[in-house]
Scaffold this motif. Structure first.
Motif, PDB file in Angstrom:
ATOM      1  N   GLY A 306       0.595  -1.107   0.033  1.00  0.00           N
ATOM      2  CA  GLY A 306       0.110   0.026  -0.046  1.00  0.00           C
ATOM      3  C   GLY A 306       0.767   1.325   0.140  1.00  0.00           C
ATOM      4  O   GLY A 306       0.533   2.467   0.425  1.00  0.00           O
ATOM      5  N   LEU A 307       2.182   1.158  -0.458  1.00  0.00           N
ATOM      6  CA  LEU A 307       3.121   2.204  -0.580  1.00  0.00           C
ATOM      7  C   LEU A 307       3.304   2.828  -1.793  1.00  0.00           C
ATOM      8  O   LEU A 307       3.697   1.915  -2.793  1.00  0.00           O
ATOM      9  CB  LEU A 307       4.387   1.956   0.125  1.00  0.00           C
ATOM     10  CG  LEU A 307       3.925   1.446   1.679  1.00  0.00           C
ATOM     11  CD1 LEU A 307       5.274   0.743   2.216  1.00  0.00           C
ATOM     12  CD2 LEU A 307       3.463   2.550   2.610  1.00  0.00           C
ATOM     13  N   ALA A 308       3.655   3.875  -2.236  1.00  0.00           N
ATOM     14  CA  ALA A 308       4.291   4.292  -3.398  1.00  0.00           C
ATOM     15  C   ALA A 308       5.823   4.041  -3.084  1.00  0.00           C
ATOM     16  O   ALA A 308       6.388   3.822  -2.214  1.00  0.00           O
ATOM     17  CB  ALA A 308       4.023   5.881  -3.562  1.00  0.00           C
ATOM     18  N   TRP A 309       6.332   3.816  -4.462  1.00  0.00           N
ATOM     19  CA  TRP A 309       7.717   3.666  -4.535  1.00  0.00           C
ATOM     20  C   TRP A 309       8.583   4.724  -4.000  1.00  0.00           C
ATOM     21  O   TRP A 309       8.273   5.722  -4.045  1.00  0.00           O
ATOM     22  CB  TRP A 309       8.118   3.457  -5.818  1.00  0.00           C
ATOM     23  CG  TRP A 309       9.506   2.999  -6.139  1.00  0.00           C
ATOM     24  CD1 TRP A 309      10.209   1.824  -5.986  1.00  0.00           C
ATOM     25  CD2 TRP A 309      10.786   3.980  -6.610  1.00  0.00           C
ATOM     26  NE1 TRP A 309      11.671   2.004  -6.004  1.00  0.00           N
ATOM     27  CE2 TRP A 309      11.756   3.110  -6.338  1.00  0.00           C
ATOM     28  CE3 TRP A 309      10.788   5.246  -6.946  1.00  0.00           C
ATOM     29  CZ2 TRP A 309      13.119   3.841  -6.676  1.00  0.00           C
ATOM     30  CZ3 TRP A 309      11.872   5.979  -7.117  1.00  0.00           C
ATOM     31  CH2 TRP A 309      13.069   5.082  -7.025  1.00  0.00           C
ATOM     32  N   ILE A 310       9.505   4.384  -3.291  1.00  0.00           N
ATOM     33  CA  ILE A 310      10.315   5.383  -2.434  1.00  0.00           C
ATOM     34  C   ILE A 310      11.504   5.697  -2.913  1.00  0.00           C
ATOM     35  O   ILE A 310      12.388   4.599  -2.749  1.00  0.00           O
ATOM     36  CB  ILE A 310      10.180   5.162  -0.896  1.00  0.00           C
ATOM     37  CG1 ILE A 310       8.963   4.921  -0.307  1.00  0.00           C
ATOM     38  CG2 ILE A 310      11.120   6.257  -0.082  1.00  0.00           C
ATOM     39  CD1 ILE A 310       8.789   4.507   0.891  1.00  0.00           C
ATOM     40  N   PRO A 311      11.972   6.756  -3.621  1.00  0.00           N
ATOM     41  CA  PRO A 311      13.286   7.157  -4.069  1.00  0.00           C
ATOM     42  C   PRO A 311      14.510   6.668  -3.057  1.00  0.00           C
ATOM     43  O   PRO A 311      14.353   6.969  -1.590  1.00  0.00           O
ATOM     44  CB  PRO A 311      13.254   8.825  -4.373  1.00  0.00           C
ATOM     45  CG  PRO A 311      11.883   8.760  -4.524  1.00  0.00           C
ATOM     46  CD  PRO A 311      11.179   8.197  -3.630  1.00  0.00           C
ATOM     47  N   PRO A 312      15.378   6.093  -3.250  1.00  0.00           N
ATOM     48  CA  PRO A 312      16.401   5.519  -2.264  1.00  0.00           C
ATOM     49  C   PRO A 312      16.923   6.784  -1.499  1.00  0.00           C
ATOM     50  O   PRO A 312      17.351   6.332  -0.127  1.00  0.00           O
ATOM     51  CB  PRO A 312      17.539   4.865  -3.088  1.00  0.00           C
ATOM     52  CG  PRO A 312      16.791   4.566  -4.620  1.00  0.00           C
ATOM     53  CD  PRO A 312      15.685   5.556  -4.816  1.00  0.00           C
ATOM     54  N   GLU A 313      17.109   7.852  -1.852  1.00  0.00           N
ATOM     55  CA  GLU A 313      17.705   8.954  -0.949  1.00  0.00           C
ATOM     56  C   GLU A 313      16.765   9.176   0.226  1.00  0.00           C
ATOM     57  O   GLU A 313      17.473   9.679   1.159  1.00  0.00           O
ATOM     58  CB  GLU A 313      17.931  10.150  -1.881  1.00  0.00           C
ATOM     59  CG  GLU A 313      18.805  10.276  -2.985  1.00  0.00           C
ATOM     60  CD  GLU A 313      18.248   9.595  -4.397  1.00  0.00           C
ATOM     61  OE1 GLU A 313      17.060   8.851  -4.309  1.00  0.00           O
ATOM     62  OE2 GLU A 313      18.698  10.033  -5.281  1.00  0.00           O
ATOM     63  N   LEU A 314      15.450   8.785   0.186  1.00  0.00           N
ATOM     64  CA  LEU A 314      14.554   8.898   1.280  1.00  0.00           C
ATOM     65  C   LEU A 314      14.476   7.923   2.276  1.00  0.00           C
ATOM     66  O   LEU A 314      13.880   8.287   3.241  1.00  0.00           O
ATOM     67  CB  LEU A 314      13.082   9.282   0.614  1.00  0.00           C
ATOM     68  CG  LEU A 314      12.914  10.565  -0.285  1.00  0.00           C
ATOM     69  CD1 LEU A 314      11.569  10.656  -0.553  1.00  0.00           C
ATOM     70  CD2 LEU A 314      13.593  11.994   0.446  1.00  0.00           C
ATOM     71  N   ARG A 315      15.205   6.956   1.858  1.00  0.00           N
ATOM     72  CA  ARG A 315      14.849   5.749   2.909  1.00  0.00           C
ATOM     73  C   ARG A 315      15.891   5.713   4.146  1.00  0.00           C
ATOM     74  O   ARG A 315      16.890   4.843   4.235  1.00  0.00           O
ATOM     75  CB  ARG A 315      15.334   4.543   1.948  1.00  0.00           C
ATOM     76  CG  ARG A 315      14.383   4.157   0.621  1.00  0.00           C
ATOM     77  CD  ARG A 315      14.535   2.943  -0.003  1.00  0.00           C
ATOM     78  NE  ARG A 315      13.851   3.037  -1.231  1.00  0.00           N
ATOM     79  CZ  ARG A 315      14.139   2.035  -2.175  1.00  0.00           C
ATOM     80  NH1 ARG A 315      14.785   1.078  -1.944  1.00  0.00           N
ATOM     81  NH2 ARG A 315      13.519   2.058  -3.476  1.00  0.00           N
ATOM     82  N   GLU A 316      15.550   6.374   4.888  1.00  0.00           N
ATOM     83  CA  GLU A 316      16.332   6.611   6.232  1.00  0.00           C
ATOM     84  C   GLU A 316      15.243   6.511   7.480  1.00  0.00           C
ATOM     85  O   GLU A 316      15.634   6.732   8.577  1.00  0.00           O
ATOM     86  CB  GLU A 316      17.065   7.761   6.252  1.00  0.00           C
ATOM     87  CG  GLU A 316      18.096   8.039   5.135  1.00  0.00           C
ATOM     88  CD  GLU A 316      19.458   7.284   5.282  1.00  0.00           C
ATOM     89  OE1 GLU A 316      19.458   6.472   6.281  1.00  0.00           O
ATOM     90  OE2 GLU A 316      19.987   7.128   4.412  1.00  0.00           O
TER      91      GLU A 316
END
Ligand code: DGT
Ligand code: CA
Ligand code: CA
Length: 575
Positions: A306-316
């Motif tokens: 149920g999530l939009a794809w998250i750009p890797p730079e935000l994955r913190e």
């Protein structure tokens, strides 16, 4: 690769010459080193094709330096340099990496105390043998210890600007293999963190042995930690490790998600999966019956949850998962969105290239404008310009703009400067001349050690100066070398907001200042930012993506970054 070795030697030669108080020569060696570091061609190839003459054609390389390059290529060493090394057998690089230690101090400490390396420096400082020396004192000794502590904290990590170019070469080589169907970077590299612990790669291949053989026998590999069918791990000459995992197609998205991290993001995502009755690991997303329901791509994993794809730079794990669920992820500034660079030094001061060379390089990058921001007169070591020189330089820019216009180029060179903020917050250039600039950057380049209240008063005065548009590298930190100066970021942001001052995101690999979390806070405070390279050489204009990556990590959108705007719009914003 000889380019880097030679650059290192020339940089050290410059230090040695500086220690001996030689004038001008150190600068020539530094310039040659900078050129070599940024040279796209291999200096060995240049020499093999065109001999000494071709070496001399490299900008910044004269007769004497060309001969030294030739000597190094033929004999593996440079006698002139070896002589210095015999006189002063110390690990200069290591010693001057300590903030507050310069070549001259290193020389004194060797002569008086026999200090040759970092360990001996620390021993001498702890035993209080440095403080009594003339020109040192207790404060210097304490600063040296502080500098050593700081270094210890950051060793083992590499700058994004060092790691990424290496990783890009490896990735390109992997992707070029016929046995490789798919390959990507993962880990902190893919998230574009400001420093990188090790390089992580993933690939899909029906012949993993061949891919692994290729990976462990790359020319820059000095040690093989592990060489398996699904995972290999090696140490590179540059001192960092890299891993490659070969993954089956059906798990590739799951592995890419898992090994991209961050660990914190993964833990939070795994919990979301559990809450929805799934199990998530590096092999895939599985339902209660252990059936794989996603895993070929990252997108389908996030989508299933149920999530939009998250750009890797935000994955913190800094709120990106909630934002992805609620459809309010930022529309991040893109790597192609920058229209011009506003912080470039030319050969009027510490830079290597002429304004015209810079303009043409910026045009080649697809920019619409470039801003020349030379250092000003307070910064003598950088040959800072005084009022008269700035005005003369402006006339050169006017003439160049006319020339470019006649050629039909839609491009403009903007007249700027990077003035110094003095201890009392005044600017080292008169208002009358500042008023004749298209834009004014001001920065702290001296007296970094100031109590917080004084530093904030200093910055406040500068931001209230009606001519100052931009504050460069606002916290003054140098990665792996110097902590930021005493700055209250919340107050800085409030001041920037109230005075309409733009804060810089300096893309220079050692700076990345503002950093990602400060960028996020600036955005939230409604402060505008500008991403600049601080290039001292046209090849450094390519540092821009490092700044963009930090802006993305700070959730910045195009609207937040003034040099992503059309030129007219941002000029009207400037004070
Ligand atoms: P680095 O290399 O220190 O710059 O940082 P990363 O993020 O590249 O970390 P690394 O190389 O140790 O591991 C790569 C990714 O693998 C990491 O970002 C997330 C994943 N990972 C590693 N260890 C764990 C773990 O214990 N739990 C979870 N959930 N993920 C992990
Ligand atoms: Ca890593
Ligand atoms: Ca790793």
């Amino acid at each position: 690769m000889k380019n880097r070795e030679l650059a290192k030697i020339f940089n050290e030669l410059a230090e040695y010459l500086e220690m001996d108080g030689v004038r001008f020569k150190p600068y020539a060696y530094q310039k040659a080193a900078l050129t070599l570091e940024n040279l796209k061609d291999n200096v060995e190839d240049i020499y093999n094709h065109g001999g000494l003459k071709a070496l001399k054609a490299i900008p910044g390389v004269g007769e004497s330096i060309a001969q030294k390059i030739e000597e190094y290529l033929n004999t593996g060493k440079i006698e002139y340099y070896e002589e210095f090394r015999r006189k002063l057998p110390i690990d200069l690089d290591e010693l001057i990496a300590v903030e507050g230690m310069g070549p001259k101090k290193a020389k004194v400490l060797f002569e008086k105390l026999g200090v040759t390396n970092l360990r001996e420096l620390e021993e001498a400082a702890r035993a209080n043998r440095i403080a009594p020396l003339k020109g040192f004192g207790a404060k210097t000794e304490a600063n040296i210890l502080e500098g050593i502590e700081f270094l210890k904290k950051s060793t083992g990590r590499f700058l994004l600007g060092e790691a990424l170019p290496l990783a890009e070469q490896v990735l390109a080589a992997l992707r070029a293999l016929p046995e490789v169907e798919q390959a990507d970077m993962a880990g902190s590299l893919r998230r574009r963190k400001e420093t990188i612990g090790d390089l992580d790669f993933l690939a899909v291949s029906s012949q993993p042995e061949k891919v692994m053989d290729f990976f462990v026998s790359r020319p820059e590999v000095v040690k093989v930690h592990g060489h398996g069918r699904t995972k290999s791990s090696v140490r590179l000459r540059q001192g960092l490790d890299m891993d490659l995992r070969v993954i089956p197609t059906e798990s590739y998205g799951a592995a890419l998600q898992y090994f991209s991290g961050s660990k914190e993001h993964n833990i939070a995502l795994r919990q979301i999966a559990i809450d929805q009755g799934y199990k998530l690991n590096e092999y895939g997303l599985f339902d209660r019956e252990e059936r794989q329901v996603a895993g070929v791509t990252e997108e389908e994993i996030y989508a299933k949850l149920g999530l939009a794809w998250i750009p890797p730079e935000l994955r913190e794990d800094r709120g990106e998962l909630a934002a992805a669920r609620e459809g309010r992820l930022p529309r991040l500034i893109g790597y192609g969105d920058i229209k011009g660079d506003l912080h470039v030094h030319c050969n009027w001061n510490g830079g290597a290239d002429s304004i015209e060379e810079i303009a043409r390089a910026a045009l080649a990058l697809g920019y619409e404008y470039v801003g020349i921001s030379d250092h000003t007169k307070f910064l003598r070591i950088e040959h800072g310009l005084d009022e008269e020189q700035l005005l003369a330089r402006n006339r050169e820019i006017d003439a160049l703009n006319e020339k470019l216009h006649r050629e039909g180029k839609k491009f403009i060179v903007l007249k700027g400067c990077e003035a110094n903020i003095m201890n009392d917050g005044t600017i080292d250039i008169t208002d009358e001349v500042l008023a004749q600039m298209d834009f004014v950057i001001a920065g702290v380049h001296s007296t970094f050690k100031m109590p917080r209240s004084e530093m904030m008063a200093r910055l406040k005065a500068a931001m209230h100066n009606p001519h100052v548009d931009i504050i460069s590298h606002p916290t003054g930190r140098i990665l792996k070398r110097r902590e930021e100066y005493e700055v209250n970021v919340a107050e800085l942001l409030r001041l920037a907001h109230d005075t309409g001052t733009v804060l810089e995101i300096n893309a220079y690999p050692e700076r990345l200042d503002l950093c990602d979390t400060n960028i996020r806070a600036a955005k939230e405070a409604g402060v505008r930012m500008v991403i600049n390279t601080d290039a001292h050489h046209i090849d450094q204009l390519r540092f821009m993506p490092y700044g963009i990556s930090q802006a993305r990590r700070g959730w910045a959108e195009k609207e937040d970054i003034i040099n992503a705007w059309p030129v007219q719009k941002f000029i009207t914003l400037l004070k």
